[in-house]
Design a protein around this motif. Structure first.
Motif, PDB file in Angstrom:
ATOM      1  N   LEU A   1       0.828  -1.205   0.000  1.00 41.13           N
ATOM      2  CA  LEU A   1       0.000   0.000   0.000  1.00 41.13           C
ATOM      3  C   LEU A   1       0.862   1.253   0.000  1.00 41.13           C
ATOM      4  CD1 LEU A   1      -2.737   1.406   0.225  1.00 41.13           C
ATOM      5  CD2 LEU A   1      -2.584   1.122   2.710  1.00 41.13           C
ATOM      6  N   GLN A   2       1.868   1.288   0.842  1.00 44.16           N
ATOM      7  CA  GLN A   2       2.718   2.464   0.903  1.00 44.16           C
ATOM      8  C   GLN A   2       3.553   2.613  -0.361  1.00 44.16           C
ATOM      9  OE1 GLN A   2       4.957   2.608   4.509  1.00 44.16           O
ATOM     10  NE2 GLN A   2       3.156   2.968   5.775  1.00 44.16           N
ATOM     11  N   SER A   3       3.949   1.510  -0.965  1.00 41.54           N
ATOM     12  CA  SER A   3       4.693   1.595  -2.227  1.00 41.54           C
ATOM     13  C   SER A   3       3.822   2.209  -3.316  1.00 41.54           C
ATOM     14  CB  SER A   3       5.179   0.199  -2.642  1.00 41.54           C
ATOM     15  OG  SER A   3       6.035  -0.344  -1.672  1.00 41.54           O
ATOM     16  N   VAL A   4       2.561   1.766  -3.382  1.00 43.45           N
ATOM     17  CA  VAL A   4       1.653   2.331  -4.386  1.00 43.45           C
ATOM     18  C   VAL A   4       1.406   3.811  -4.114  1.00 43.45           C
ATOM     19  CG1 VAL A   4      -0.692   2.232  -5.297  1.00 43.45           C
ATOM     20  CG2 VAL A   4       0.571   0.117  -4.886  1.00 43.45           C
ATOM     21  N   VAL A   5       1.170   4.158  -2.860  1.00 41.26           N
ATOM     22  CA  VAL A   5       0.925   5.562  -2.518  1.00 41.26           C
ATOM     23  C   VAL A   5       2.160   6.411  -2.830  1.00 41.26           C
ATOM     24  CG1 VAL A   5       0.479   7.143  -0.606  1.00 41.26           C
ATOM     25  CG2 VAL A   5      -0.812   5.020  -0.792  1.00 41.26           C
ATOM     26  N   ALA A   6       3.333   5.907  -2.460  1.00 39.35           N
ATOM     27  CA  ALA A   6       4.553   6.661  -2.734  1.00 39.35           C
ATOM     28  C   ALA A   6       4.781   6.814  -4.233  1.00 39.35           C
ATOM     29  CB  ALA A   6       5.748   5.964  -2.086  1.00 39.35           C
ATOM     30  N   PHE A   7       4.513   5.763  -4.993  1.00 38.44           N
ATOM     31  CA  PHE A   7       4.689   5.850  -6.445  1.00 38.44           C
ATOM     32  C   PHE A   7       3.741   6.875  -7.056  1.00 38.44           C
ATOM     33  CE2 PHE A   7       3.367   4.476 -10.700  1.00 38.44           C
ATOM     34  CZ  PHE A   7       4.590   4.553 -11.349  1.00 38.44           C
ATOM     35  N   VAL A   8       2.484   6.823  -6.614  1.00 35.82           N
ATOM     36  CA  VAL A   8       1.517   7.789  -7.141  1.00 35.82           C
ATOM     37  C   VAL A   8       1.909   9.208  -6.751  1.00 35.82           C
ATOM     38  CG1 VAL A   8      -0.878   8.546  -6.998  1.00 35.82           C
ATOM     39  CG2 VAL A   8      -0.347   6.114  -7.221  1.00 35.82           C
TER      40      VAL A   8
END
Length: 482
Positions: free
Chosen positions: A71-78
């Motif tokens: 979840l944090q990887s996706v949020v950070a990427f976005v």
């Protein structure tokens, strides 16, 4: 017309058959593709299971950490891809727009020799430090930074808005960005604060994201450990019960409702099994004791009455029944309660060597690993005595090899006797089963030796397996968790 009418159904039927054949091929091809996809999916998960941790605590941590990390990887990427890049683009556009305005002012008022007012306006209103340099060639392009979002964005905007030869330096001073633009008879040098062209507060978002994750993990890990500890205690109690060891005194059902129910069910199951064993042991012991009393009375009556020949024959039958009763009692005691303790394998091998000398048998022993093992000593002595004694009965040479290590004890007993056919190797472990048909119990035994031995091995959580021996006879392999 009649011939034509007869041919039309044939052509229609042939077309339908061809269509059905093609559909069948398509279905088979689709089924084959789906089957290959299922096989590939199963192979993938088998490969994943090889590298996955095997313990419950580690898997539970993965269940907690993996979704949070994803979840944090996706949020950070976005955030990096959209917000950070968008903010940097907007800031770079504003800075380049200011530089372009300065150039337009210089070109609009070329009579101002030193451009003092333009430089003052740029510094006071636009927070830009502007210098005019001689019309020398621009420096060669410098090395690009590894993470060059500012360099790329700023270069693209200068090319799009100004469209003149330029040179930028985003690597030198970390807080200042230098921009040089080649004009007609001069070079415009502009110093810009990095924060004016770059979204420099991104690390705050990352710090908050990582910090909250650490706090959540600090809360989740102790809670998860407290939830798993009752499961581990239940597993340890079940393993101890399987090895015939007493349950810990402080064991009690704890944890979640499902774990408590499993713990209560385990305790009730253990109590039922122990009661059943006690009842069976008490019943067999009582029956054997009563029959032994009757046999003793028979001996007294025969000693007082009867002929001498008849007395000897009946005494022999009584002795046979007495031997059988002893076997019953030994079988009943095979699962009797006994505390676990240290068992010395070398001392046991010494006693077996003395027995081999009395029976005039050749015995060789070998021990690898620790000589002491944690078992029920009397029961394990009976196990080894039954197995080795059975080998002494039918063989001339016996080899005993014990390997104790890595949480297990493996004892291998080889002999050069006649062996047992593979089809009957499981049957001989049944009570009262004898391979020979002799009626003399002294020569054939009661048929309880191997049954008692396997009973003891399984009560320790292990088992006994019969195989072919390299000596030409039978091999008995005893495996006990230790």
């Amino acid at each position: 017309m009649a011939a034509t009418d007869r041919q039309e159904p044939v052509r229609a039927g042939g077309t339908m058959a061809t269509t059905e054949l093609q559909e069948g091929k398509h279905r088979r091809a689709l089924a084959g593709a789906l089957g290959r996809m299922r096989d590939a999916w199963r192979r993938f998960w088998r490969l994943v299971s090889l590298y996955m941790p095997k313990r419950l605590y580690a898997r539970s941590l993965i269940i907690v950490i993996a979704p949070m990390f994803l979840l944090q990887s996706v949020v950070a990427f976005v955030f990096m891809e959209r917000h950070w890049q968008t903010v940097t683009l907007r800031l770079s556009q504003a800075v380049v727009r200011d530089i372009s305005a300065i150039i337009d002012l210089m070109e609009t008022y070329p009579h101002d020799a030193d451009y003092a007012n333009i430089i003052r306006i740029a510094q006071d209103r636009m927070q830009l430090k502007v210098d005019l340099l001689p019309p020398d060639p621009l420096p060669p392009p410098g090395p690009k930074p590894f993470f060059s979002i500012l360099d790329e964005t700023l270069s693209a905007e200068i090319t799009r808005q100004i469209n003149r030869p330029f040179w930028i330096d985003t690597v030198g001073n970390s807080n200042i960005v230098e921009v040089r633009v080649q004009l007609e008879n001069k070079v415009l040098r502009v110093f810009v604060r990095r924060s004016q062209a770059y979204a420099s507060n991104t690390h705050i978002f990352l710090i908050w994201m990582v910090g909250t994750s650490v706090v959540l993990l600090m809360i989740a890990i102790p809670f998860l450990r407290n939830q798993i500890r009752p499961i581990l205690a239940l597993a340890e109690a079940a393993e101890s019960f399987g090895k015939g060891r007493p349950m810990r005194q402080d064991f009690r059902p704890r944890g979640a409702e499902e774990v408590r129910r499993a713990g209560v069910a385990f305790i009730q199951m253990r109590e039922r099994i122990e009661r059943q064993i006690e009842q069976r042991t008490a019943m067999l012991t009582g029956v054997s004791h009563d029959l032994r009393t009757i046999l003793t009375r028979f001996k007294l009556q025969l000693a007082l009455t009867g002929k001498k020949g008849d007395i000897e024959a009946m005494n022999q039958d009584i002795d046979d029944m007495q031997s059988m009763l002893e076997g019953y009692i030994a079988f009943a005691r095979g699962e009797a309660a006994e505390d676990t303790g240290r068992f010395d394998l070398e001392a046991c091998f010494t006693k077996l060597a003395e027995e081999a000398a009395l029976r005039r048998r050749k015995l060789s022993t070998a021990l690898t690993g620790d000589r002491e093992v944690l078992v029920r000593p009397k029961a394990f002595t009976r196990l080894l005595s039954n197995i080795v004694g059975n080998a002494f009965r039918y063989a001339k040479a016996v080899e005993v090899n014990a390997i104790h290590g890595k949480g297990s004890l493996v004892v291998t007993v080889d002999d050069d006797g006649p062996g047992i056919p593979p089809a009957k190797r499981e049957e001989v472990f049944k009570p009262f089963v004898r391979l020979d048909q002799a009626r003399n119990l002294d020569s054939s035994g009661t048929g309880l030796g191997l049954a008692i031995a396997r009973d003891i091995a399984r009560s320790h959580g292990g088992d006994i397996v019969l195989e072919d021996s390299p000596l030409g006879g039978l091999r008995a392999v005893i495996r006990i968790p230790a």
